[in-house]
Enzyme design. Structure first.
Site, PDB file in Angstrom:
ATOM      1  N   HIS A 184      -3.472   7.464   1.990  1.00 14.62           N
ATOM      2  CA  HIS A 184      -3.874   5.991   1.293  1.00 14.62           C
ATOM      3  C   HIS A 184      -5.210   5.738   1.890  1.00 14.62           C
ATOM      4  O   HIS A 184      -5.544   6.145   2.889  1.00 14.62           O
ATOM      5  CB  HIS A 184      -2.706   5.125   1.891  1.00 14.62           C
ATOM      6  CG  HIS A 184      -3.207   3.549   1.783  1.00 14.62           C
ATOM      7  ND1 HIS A 184      -3.585   3.208   0.622  1.00 14.62           N
ATOM      8  CD2 HIS A 184      -3.361   2.671   2.838  1.00 14.62           C
ATOM      9  CE1 HIS A 184      -3.959   2.089   0.629  1.00 14.62           C
ATOM     10  NE2 HIS A 184      -3.772   1.668   1.986  1.00 14.62           N
TER      11      HIS A 184
ATOM     12  N   ASN B 236     -10.074  -0.121  -0.616  1.00 12.90           N
ATOM     13  CA  ASN B 236      -8.623  -0.150  -0.536  1.00 12.90           C
ATOM     14  C   ASN B 236      -7.989  -0.334  -1.945  1.00 12.90           C
ATOM     15  O   ASN B 236      -8.046  -1.653  -2.067  1.00 12.90           O
ATOM     16  CB  ASN B 236      -8.020  -0.658   0.633  1.00 12.90           C
ATOM     17  CG  ASN B 236      -6.674  -0.750   1.068  1.00 12.90           C
ATOM     18  OD1 ASN B 236      -5.884  -0.350   0.078  1.00 12.90           O
ATOM     19  ND2 ASN B 236      -6.290  -1.087   2.069  1.00 12.90           N
TER      20      ASN B 236
ATOM     21  N   CYS C  21       0.717  -1.394  -0.085  1.00 12.74           N
ATOM     22  CA  CYS C  21      -0.026  -0.083   0.139  1.00 12.74           C
ATOM     23  C   CYS C  21       0.754   1.194  -0.042  1.00 12.74           C
ATOM     24  O   CYS C  21       0.527   2.354  -0.255  1.00 12.74           O
ATOM     25  CB  CYS C  21      -1.041   0.064   1.193  1.00 12.74           C
ATOM     26  SG  CYS C  21      -2.142  -1.374   1.065  1.00 12.74           S
TER      27      CYS C  21
HETATM   28  O1  UT7 Z   1      -3.636  -0.830   3.397  1.00 13.07           O
HETATM   29  C1  UT7 Z   1      -3.084  -1.334   4.523  1.00 13.07           C
HETATM   30  C2  UT7 Z   1      -3.431  -1.144   5.544  1.00 13.07           C
HETATM   31  N1  UT7 Z   1      -4.597  -1.736   6.004  1.00 13.07           N
HETATM   32  C3  UT7 Z   1      -5.394  -1.201   6.985  1.00 13.07           C
HETATM   33  O2  UT7 Z   1      -5.197  -0.078   7.338  1.00 13.07           O
HETATM   34  C4  UT7 Z   1      -6.442  -1.830   7.475  1.00 13.07           C
HETATM   35  C5  UT7 Z   1      -6.502  -1.584   9.126  1.00 13.07           C
HETATM   36  N2  UT7 Z   1      -7.587  -2.134   9.616  1.00 13.07           N
HETATM   37  C6  UT7 Z   1      -8.820  -1.861   9.458  1.00 13.07           C
HETATM   38  O3  UT7 Z   1      -9.316  -1.161   8.702  1.00 13.07           O
HETATM   39  C7  UT7 Z   1      -9.906  -2.599  10.414  1.00 13.07           C
HETATM   40  O4  UT7 Z   1      -9.247  -3.250  11.530  1.00 13.07           O
HETATM   41  C8  UT7 Z   1     -10.981  -3.457  10.026  1.00 13.07           C
HETATM   42  C9  UT7 Z   1     -11.894  -2.776   9.050  1.00 13.07           C
HETATM   43  C10 UT7 Z   1     -10.302  -4.629   8.890  1.00 13.07           C
HETATM   44  C11 UT7 Z   1     -11.580  -4.352  10.976  1.00 13.07           C
HETATM   45  O5  UT7 Z   1     -12.419  -3.448  11.779  1.00 13.07           O
HETATM   46  P1  UT7 Z   1     -12.391  -3.747  13.269  1.00 13.07           P
HETATM   47  O6  UT7 Z   1     -13.406  -2.656  13.972  1.00 13.07           O
HETATM   48  O7  UT7 Z   1     -10.935  -3.774  13.624  1.00 13.07           O
HETATM   49  O8  UT7 Z   1     -13.113  -5.035  13.483  1.00 13.07           O
HETATM   50  P2  UT7 Z   1     -12.412  -6.437  14.017  1.00 13.07           P
HETATM   51  O9  UT7 Z   1     -11.735  -6.872  13.259  1.00 13.07           O
HETATM   52  O10 UT7 Z   1     -12.305  -6.186  15.512  1.00 13.07           O
HETATM   53  O11 UT7 Z   1     -13.902  -7.311  13.955  1.00 13.07           O
HETATM   54  C12 UT7 Z   1     -14.900  -6.963  14.697  1.00 13.07           C
HETATM   55  C13 UT7 Z   1     -16.137  -8.101  14.450  1.00 13.07           C
HETATM   56  C14 UT7 Z   1     -15.592  -9.416  14.687  1.00 13.07           C
HETATM   57  O12 UT7 Z   1     -16.587 -10.192  15.321  1.00 13.07           O
HETATM   58  P3  UT7 Z   1     -16.730 -10.529  16.729  1.00 13.07           P
HETATM   59  O13 UT7 Z   1     -15.359 -11.312  16.826  1.00 13.07           O
HETATM   60  O14 UT7 Z   1     -16.723  -9.259  17.376  1.00 13.07           O
HETATM   61  O15 UT7 Z   1     -18.081 -11.244  17.052  1.00 13.07           O
HETATM   62  C15 UT7 Z   1     -15.326  -9.933  13.275  1.00 13.07           C
HETATM   63  O16 UT7 Z   1     -15.542 -11.153  13.024  1.00 13.07           O
HETATM   64  O17 UT7 Z   1     -16.671  -7.811  13.290  1.00 13.07           O
HETATM   65  C16 UT7 Z   1     -16.615  -9.107  12.667  1.00 13.07           C
HETATM   66  N3  UT7 Z   1     -16.435  -8.631  10.981  1.00 13.07           N
HETATM   67  C17 UT7 Z   1     -17.442  -8.769  10.337  1.00 13.07           C
HETATM   68  N4  UT7 Z   1     -18.748  -8.655  10.472  1.00 13.07           N
HETATM   69  C18 UT7 Z   1     -19.492  -8.251   9.198  1.00 13.07           C
HETATM   70  C19 UT7 Z   1     -15.074  -9.048  10.364  1.00 13.07           C
HETATM   71  N5  UT7 Z   1     -15.534  -8.614   9.170  1.00 13.07           N
HETATM   72  C20 UT7 Z   1     -16.690  -8.433   9.134  1.00 13.07           C
HETATM   73  C21 UT7 Z   1     -17.493  -8.229   7.944  1.00 13.07           C
HETATM   74  N6  UT7 Z   1     -18.810  -8.107   8.186  1.00 13.07           N
HETATM   75  N7  UT7 Z   1     -17.063  -7.980   6.622  1.00 13.07           N
END
Ligand code: UT7
Length: 322
Positions: free
Chosen positions: A249, A279, A114
């Site tokens: 980004h 992204n 990225c």
């Molecule tokens: O480009 C390179 C750099 N990349 C980034 O900067 C990405 C950085 N990270 C992020 O943007 C975020 O961490 C994410 C968008 C990837 C995830 O958001 P989050 O608020 O950190 O969510 P999480 O991973 O803590 O997941 C929360 C919940 C989980 O469920 P439980 O364990 O709380 O029951 C996940 O299983 O959301 C669930 N989950 C989803 N639910 C519905 C994860 N993906 C999805 C989804 N739809 N697509």
């Protein structure tokens, strides 16, 4: 005289097919509400048959050349940032070169995921500064849809395909106010298992799929981006208050908001395209830059700051006056 690389033109290209969150929710356990709330993404472009990293890059390059008022033969350097080249080799940059009909120039790819475009523009700027090149095409192009695990809802909803390109030229002036004023790159390979592809020619002999520990990447992104932005503004002897436009980004709207807050920058000074492009990895910064130049937000004389953070980890920022 002060010699600087200047921005002569920008261009971009997106695959024809647009995929909404609702369409994704038909095949993976997700919802439009979750994706919008956690990321700000509403839709993304996904490459179809015949649309490849090199073909999108070529279309973006043509648009940037037109905007710069140059013809392909004026280009003596192509630096293409990608983590999804058409083939392991040759470099996608040489495919763009051939498609543009340039018989001889320097052409190579840069792999910094990225952050790739920040790495590419910094390398091109150094080569222009050293006199190795006069007109550079700097491209970020990706087809991440082809390395996504479409059964993994935690990653497959986050990415899109596309390409952005800029043409850099050279200008010598007494004041040196225009052009690339400062740039700074970083990498910390200790974190290379937080965002990676689980395959490759030298290990599995497969292409592999993207894997990410999203929360940890998020935490590092906010910290590293705020820090490198501070560094690069200090190098240019400017403060965040001087920034007309931040072109970040586009990984997650919440990262953009947090970065703007840390810099005390009003959110309406931040170019945001993550809602419609998702992204696009190395393509995201030049794509956002092209959007904001073409819609008239970024104007000649504006001070803009580009930044990105990605797998490796790698991260960087660049200050330039348009
Ligand atoms: O480009 C390179 C750099 N990349 C980034 O900067 C990405 C950085 N990270 C992020 O943007 C975020 O961490 C994410 C968008 C990837 C995830 O958001 P989050 O608020 O950190 O969510 P999480 O991973 O803590 O997941 C929360 C919940 C989980 O469920 P439980 O364990 O709380 O029951 C996940 O299983 O959301 C669930 N989950 C989803 N639910 C519905 C994860 N993906 C999805 C989804 N739809 N697509």
């Amino acid at each position: 005289m002060i010699r600087r690389s200047i921005l002569m033109g920008t261009g971009s290209a997106l695959p024809a097919r647009i995929v909404s969150n609702a369409e994704l929710a038909e095949t993976v356990d997700t919802s439009d509400a979750w994706i919008v709330e956690r990321t700000g993404i509403r839709s993304r472009h996904i490459a179809g048959e015949g649309e490849t990293t090199a073909s999108l890059a070529t279309d973006a390059a043509r648009a940037a050349l037109d905007a710069a008022g140059l013809v392909p033969q004026d280009i003596d350097l192509i630096v293409l940032a990608t983590a999804t080249p058409d083939q392991t080799f040759p470099a996608a940059a040489t495919k763009v070169q051939a498609a543009l009909g340039i018989n001889d120039c320097i052409a190579f790819d840069v792999a910094a995921v990225c952050s790739g475009f920040l790495y590419a523009i910094t390398v091109a700027d150094s080569m222009i500064q050293s006199g190795a090149a006069r007109h550079a095409l700097v491209i970020g192009a990706e087809t991440f849809s082809r390395i996504l695990d479409w059964d993994d809802r935690a990653t497959c909803v986050l990415f899109g395909d596309g390409a952005g390109a800029v043409v850099l030229g050279v200008e010598e002036s007494t004041d040196g106010v225009r052009g690339i004023l400062a740039s700074k790159l970083h990498a910390d390979g200790r974190h290379n298992q937080l965002l990676y592809v689980d395959g490759g020619p030298s290990t599995t002999q497969t292409v592999g799929k993207l894997r990410m520990k999203g929360q940890e990447v998020f935490r590092h992104a906010v910290k590293n981006l705020a820090s490198v932005l501070g560094e690069v503004m200090a190098m240019a002897d400017l403060s965040p208050a001087d920034i007309d436009w931040l072109v970040p980004h586009q990984a997650n709207a919440r990262i953009l908001d947090a970065t703007a807050r840390k810099l005390k920058l009003s959110p309406d000074r931040v170019v945001m395209t993550v809602d419609r492009h998702a992204n696009t990895s190395a393509a995201s910064v030049p794509l956002a830059l092209d959007v904001a130049i073409r819609d008239g937000r970024i104007k000649t004389g504006d001070l803009i700051v580009l930044e990105a953070m990605g797998g490796g980890f790698t991260w960087g920022a660049c200050v330039l006056r348009v």
